[in-house]
Motif scaffolding. Structure first.
Motif, PDB file in Angstrom:
ATOM      1  N   GLU A  29      -3.577 -62.798 -61.391  1.00  0.00           N
ATOM      2  CA  GLU A  29      -4.117 -61.738 -60.526  1.00  0.00           C
ATOM      3  C   GLU A  29      -4.235 -60.462 -61.349  1.00  0.00           C
ATOM      4  OE1 GLU A  29      -2.059 -61.196 -56.830  1.00  0.00           O
ATOM      5  OE2 GLU A  29      -1.762 -63.348 -56.576  1.00  0.00           O
ATOM      6  N   VAL A  30      -5.377 -59.798 -61.238  1.00  0.00           N
ATOM      7  CA  VAL A  30      -5.591 -58.553 -61.976  1.00  0.00           C
ATOM      8  C   VAL A  30      -6.170 -57.506 -61.048  1.00  0.00           C
ATOM      9  CG1 VAL A  30      -5.924 -59.611 -64.231  1.00  0.00           C
ATOM     10  CG2 VAL A  30      -7.868 -59.325 -62.738  1.00  0.00           C
ATOM     11  N   GLN A  31      -5.914 -56.267 -61.426  1.00  0.00           N
ATOM     12  CA  GLN A  31      -6.557 -55.150 -60.742  1.00  0.00           C
ATOM     13  C   GLN A  31      -7.954 -55.011 -61.337  1.00  0.00           C
ATOM     14  OE1 GLN A  31      -5.369 -52.274 -58.799  1.00  0.00           O
ATOM     15  NE2 GLN A  31      -3.511 -53.304 -58.160  1.00  0.00           N
ATOM     16  N   GLU A  32      -8.907 -54.715 -60.513  1.00  0.00           N
ATOM     17  CA  GLU A  32     -10.288 -54.620 -60.973  1.00  0.00           C
ATOM     18  C   GLU A  32     -10.435 -53.583 -62.077  1.00  0.00           C
ATOM     19  OE1 GLU A  32     -14.734 -54.266 -59.037  1.00  0.00           O
ATOM     20  OE2 GLU A  32     -13.003 -53.707 -57.846  1.00  0.00           O
ATOM     21  N   PHE A  33     -11.026 -54.013 -63.217  1.00  0.00           N
ATOM     22  CA  PHE A  33     -11.304 -53.183 -64.389  1.00  0.00           C
ATOM     23  C   PHE A  33     -10.052 -52.579 -65.010  1.00  0.00           C
ATOM     24  CE2 PHE A  33     -15.247 -53.057 -61.871  1.00  0.00           C
ATOM     25  CZ  PHE A  33     -16.072 -53.695 -62.763  1.00  0.00           C
ATOM     26  N   GLN A  34      -8.892 -53.202 -64.815  1.00  0.00           N
ATOM     27  CA  GLN A  34      -7.652 -52.733 -65.445  1.00  0.00           C
ATOM     28  C   GLN A  34      -6.981 -53.907 -66.141  1.00  0.00           C
ATOM     29  OE1 GLN A  34      -5.149 -50.888 -62.551  1.00  0.00           O
ATOM     30  NE2 GLN A  34      -6.527 -49.179 -62.213  1.00  0.00           N
ATOM     31  N   GLY A  35      -6.401 -53.650 -67.295  1.00  0.00           N
ATOM     32  CA  GLY A  35      -5.670 -54.683 -68.020  1.00  0.00           C
ATOM     33  C   GLY A  35      -6.597 -55.686 -68.686  1.00  0.00           C
ATOM     34  N   ASN A  36      -5.988 -56.636 -69.357  1.00  0.00           N
ATOM     35  CA  ASN A  36      -6.725 -57.664 -70.081  1.00  0.00           C
ATOM     36  C   ASN A  36      -6.505 -59.025 -69.436  1.00  0.00           C
ATOM     37  OD1 ASN A  36      -7.662 -55.914 -72.120  1.00  0.00           O
ATOM     38  ND2 ASN A  36      -5.699 -56.053 -73.166  1.00  0.00           N
ATOM     39  N   VAL A  37      -7.487 -59.884 -69.582  1.00  0.00           N
ATOM     40  CA  VAL A  37      -7.373 -61.271 -69.153  1.00  0.00           C
ATOM     41  C   VAL A  37      -7.438 -62.121 -70.420  1.00  0.00           C
ATOM     42  CG1 VAL A  37      -8.441 -63.147 -67.855  1.00  0.00           C
ATOM     43  CG2 VAL A  37      -8.445 -60.825 -66.924  1.00  0.00           C
ATOM     44  N   THR A  38      -6.461 -63.006 -70.580  1.00  0.00           N
ATOM     45  CA  THR A  38      -6.423 -63.900 -71.738  1.00  0.00           C
ATOM     46  C   THR A  38      -6.826 -65.297 -71.298  1.00  0.00           C
ATOM     47  OG1 THR A  38      -4.641 -62.610 -72.714  1.00  0.00           O
ATOM     48  CG2 THR A  38      -4.973 -64.823 -73.574  1.00  0.00           C
ATOM     49  N   LEU A  39      -7.839 -65.816 -71.948  1.00  0.00           N
ATOM     50  CA  LEU A  39      -8.358 -67.145 -71.667  1.00  0.00           C
ATOM     51  C   LEU A  39      -8.010 -68.038 -72.861  1.00  0.00           C
ATOM     52  CD1 LEU A  39     -10.215 -68.955 -69.874  1.00  0.00           C
ATOM     53  CD2 LEU A  39     -12.122 -68.065 -71.194  1.00  0.00           C
ATOM     54  N   THR A  40      -7.218 -69.087 -72.634  1.00  0.00           N
ATOM     55  CA  THR A  40      -6.826 -70.007 -73.700  1.00  0.00           C
ATOM     56  C   THR A  40      -7.633 -71.292 -73.547  1.00  0.00           C
ATOM     57  OG1 THR A  40      -4.591 -69.104 -73.646  1.00  0.00           O
ATOM     58  CG2 THR A  40      -4.897 -71.198 -74.786  1.00  0.00           C
ATOM     59  N   LEU A  41      -8.346 -71.644 -74.612  1.00  0.00           N
ATOM     60  CA  LEU A  41      -9.204 -72.825 -74.605  1.00  0.00           C
ATOM     61  C   LEU A  41      -8.702 -73.845 -75.615  1.00  0.00           C
ATOM     62  CD1 LEU A  41     -12.657 -71.009 -74.703  1.00  0.00           C
ATOM     63  CD2 LEU A  41     -11.467 -71.887 -72.695  1.00  0.00           C
ATOM     64  N   SER A  42      -9.024 -75.096 -75.361  1.00  0.00           N
ATOM     65  CA  SER A  42      -8.746 -76.192 -76.282  1.00  0.00           C
ATOM     66  C   SER A  42     -10.054 -76.943 -76.479  1.00  0.00           C
ATOM     67  CB  SER A  42      -7.681 -77.113 -75.684  1.00  0.00           C
ATOM     68  OG  SER A  42      -7.559 -78.289 -76.436  1.00  0.00           O
ATOM     69  N   TYR A  43     -10.328 -77.323 -77.726  1.00  0.00           N
ATOM     70  CA  TYR A  43     -11.553 -78.081 -77.957  1.00  0.00           C
ATOM     71  C   TYR A  43     -11.310 -79.221 -78.933  1.00  0.00           C
ATOM     72  CZ  TYR A  43     -12.087 -75.237 -82.220  1.00  0.00           C
ATOM     73  OH  TYR A  43     -11.899 -74.631 -83.435  1.00  0.00           O
ATOM     74  N   LYS A  44     -12.136 -80.275 -78.800  1.00  0.00           N
ATOM     75  CA  LYS A  44     -12.077 -81.450 -79.660  1.00  0.00           C
ATOM     76  C   LYS A  44     -13.489 -81.782 -80.111  1.00  0.00           C
ATOM     77  CE  LYS A  44      -9.848 -83.955 -76.526  1.00  0.00           C
ATOM     78  NZ  LYS A  44      -9.264 -85.119 -75.870  1.00  0.00           N
ATOM     79  N   ASP A  45     -13.567 -82.337 -81.309  1.00  0.00           N
ATOM     80  CA  ASP A  45     -14.856 -82.788 -81.827  1.00  0.00           C
ATOM     81  C   ASP A  45     -14.605 -83.956 -82.768  1.00  0.00           C
ATOM     82  OD1 ASP A  45     -17.548 -82.940 -82.463  1.00  0.00           O
ATOM     83  OD2 ASP A  45     -17.361 -81.507 -84.097  1.00  0.00           O
ATOM     84  N   GLY A  46     -14.952 -85.158 -82.322  1.00  0.00           N
ATOM     85  CA  GLY A  46     -14.651 -86.369 -83.066  1.00  0.00           C
ATOM     86  C   GLY A  46     -15.289 -86.444 -84.430  1.00  0.00           C
ATOM     87  N   ASN A  47     -16.502 -85.932 -84.599  1.00  0.00           N
ATOM     88  CA  ASN A  47     -17.150 -86.028 -85.906  1.00  0.00           C
ATOM     89  C   ASN A  47     -16.941 -84.778 -86.757  1.00  0.00           C
ATOM     90  OD1 ASN A  47     -18.868 -84.311 -84.598  1.00  0.00           O
ATOM     91  ND2 ASN A  47     -20.623 -85.672 -84.619  1.00  0.00           N
ATOM     92  N   GLY A  48     -16.225 -83.793 -86.237  1.00  0.00           N
ATOM     93  CA  GLY A  48     -15.786 -82.651 -87.030  1.00  0.00           C
ATOM     94  C   GLY A  48     -16.839 -81.631 -87.395  1.00  0.00           C
ATOM     95  N   ASP A  49     -17.989 -81.620 -86.737  1.00  0.00           N
ATOM     96  CA  ASP A  49     -19.022 -80.657 -87.110  1.00  0.00           C
ATOM     97  C   ASP A  49     -19.045 -79.421 -86.211  1.00  0.00           C
ATOM     98  OD1 ASP A  49     -20.038 -81.826 -84.845  1.00  0.00           O
ATOM     99  OD2 ASP A  49     -22.029 -82.202 -85.669  1.00  0.00           O
ATOM    100  N   LEU A  50     -18.021 -79.236 -85.418  1.00  0.00           N
ATOM    101  CA  LEU A  50     -17.943 -78.062 -84.545  1.00  0.00           C
ATOM    102  C   LEU A  50     -17.221 -76.946 -85.286  1.00  0.00           C
ATOM    103  CD1 LEU A  50     -18.569 -77.170 -81.614  1.00  0.00           C
ATOM    104  CD2 LEU A  50     -16.253 -77.823 -81.037  1.00  0.00           C
ATOM    105  N   GLY A  51     -17.782 -75.754 -85.232  1.00  0.00           N
ATOM    106  CA  GLY A  51     -17.158 -74.617 -85.887  1.00  0.00           C
ATOM    107  C   GLY A  51     -17.923 -74.196 -87.125  1.00  0.00           C
ATOM    108  N   ALA A  52     -17.466 -73.071 -87.716  1.00  0.00           N
ATOM    109  CA  ALA A  52     -18.120 -72.528 -88.900  1.00  0.00           C
ATOM    110  C   ALA A  52     -17.066 -71.904 -89.800  1.00  0.00           C
ATOM    111  CB  ALA A  52     -19.158 -71.486 -88.503  1.00  0.00           C
ATOM    112  N   GLU A  53     -17.375 -71.845 -91.118  1.00  0.00           N
ATOM    113  CA  GLU A  53     -16.459 -71.203 -92.071  1.00  0.00           C
ATOM    114  C   GLU A  53     -16.634 -69.693 -92.075  1.00  0.00           C
ATOM    115  OE1 GLU A  53     -17.310 -73.275 -95.736  1.00  0.00           O
ATOM    116  OE2 GLU A  53     -15.537 -74.518 -95.445  1.00  0.00           O
TER     117      GLU A  53
END
Length: 107
Positions: free
Chosen positions: A54-78
Motif C-alpha cells: 500500500e502506498v500513498q499517491e505520488f509518495q515513496g517508492n515502489v520496488t518491483l522484483t522480477l525473475s526471468y528465464k531464457d533457455g537458449n541464453g540470448d536474453l539480455g545485453a552486455e
C-alpha cells in the motif's frame, strides 16, 4: 485352508497392481520431453514481489522484483546503455527503461 488361499490371492493382486502402477510411472518418466524443451527456450518473466503493498499517491517508492528465464541464453545485453526492459506506470506518459544483464556469455 481355503481362507489362506484367498488372502494370498488378494495379496498377489495388490502386488500386481502396485507393480503395474510403478511400471506405468517409469514409462511415463521416460517419455520424450521435446515439447517441454521447446517451452524452456522461450523466455519467461515473473513478478516475484511488489513492495510496499500500500502506498500513498505520488509518495515513496515502489520496488518491483522480477525473475526471468531464457533457455537458449540470448536474453539480455552486455552494454549497460542498452535498455531492454521497460515498465509502464499508467499514471505517467513515458515508461521507465532498464538494463537486463545476459544470463549466458554472448556468443
Amino acid at each position: 485352508m481355503s481362507g489362506l488361499f484367498c488372502k494370498l490371492e488378494d495379496m498377489n493382486r495388490s502386488f500386481c497392481y502396485g507393480l503395474l502402477g510403478m511400471f506405468l510411472l517409469f514409462i511415463g518418466s521416460c517419455a520424450d520431453n521435446e515439447a517441454d524443451q521447446l517451452l524452456e527456450d522461450t523466455p519467461s518473466i515473473q513478478v516475484v514481489d511488489i513492495q510496499p503493498r500500500e502506498v500513498q499517491e505520488f509518495q515513496g517508492n515502489v520496488t518491483l522484483t522480477l525473475s526471468y528465464k531464457d533457455g537458449n541464453g540470448d536474453l539480455g545485453a552486455e552494454d549497460p546503455d542498452e535498455k531492454l526492459l521497460w515498465i509502464k506506470d499508467n499514471r505517467l506518459d513515458q515508461p521507465d527503461y532498464y538494463f537486463v544483464k545476459p544470463l549466458a556469455p554472448i556468443g
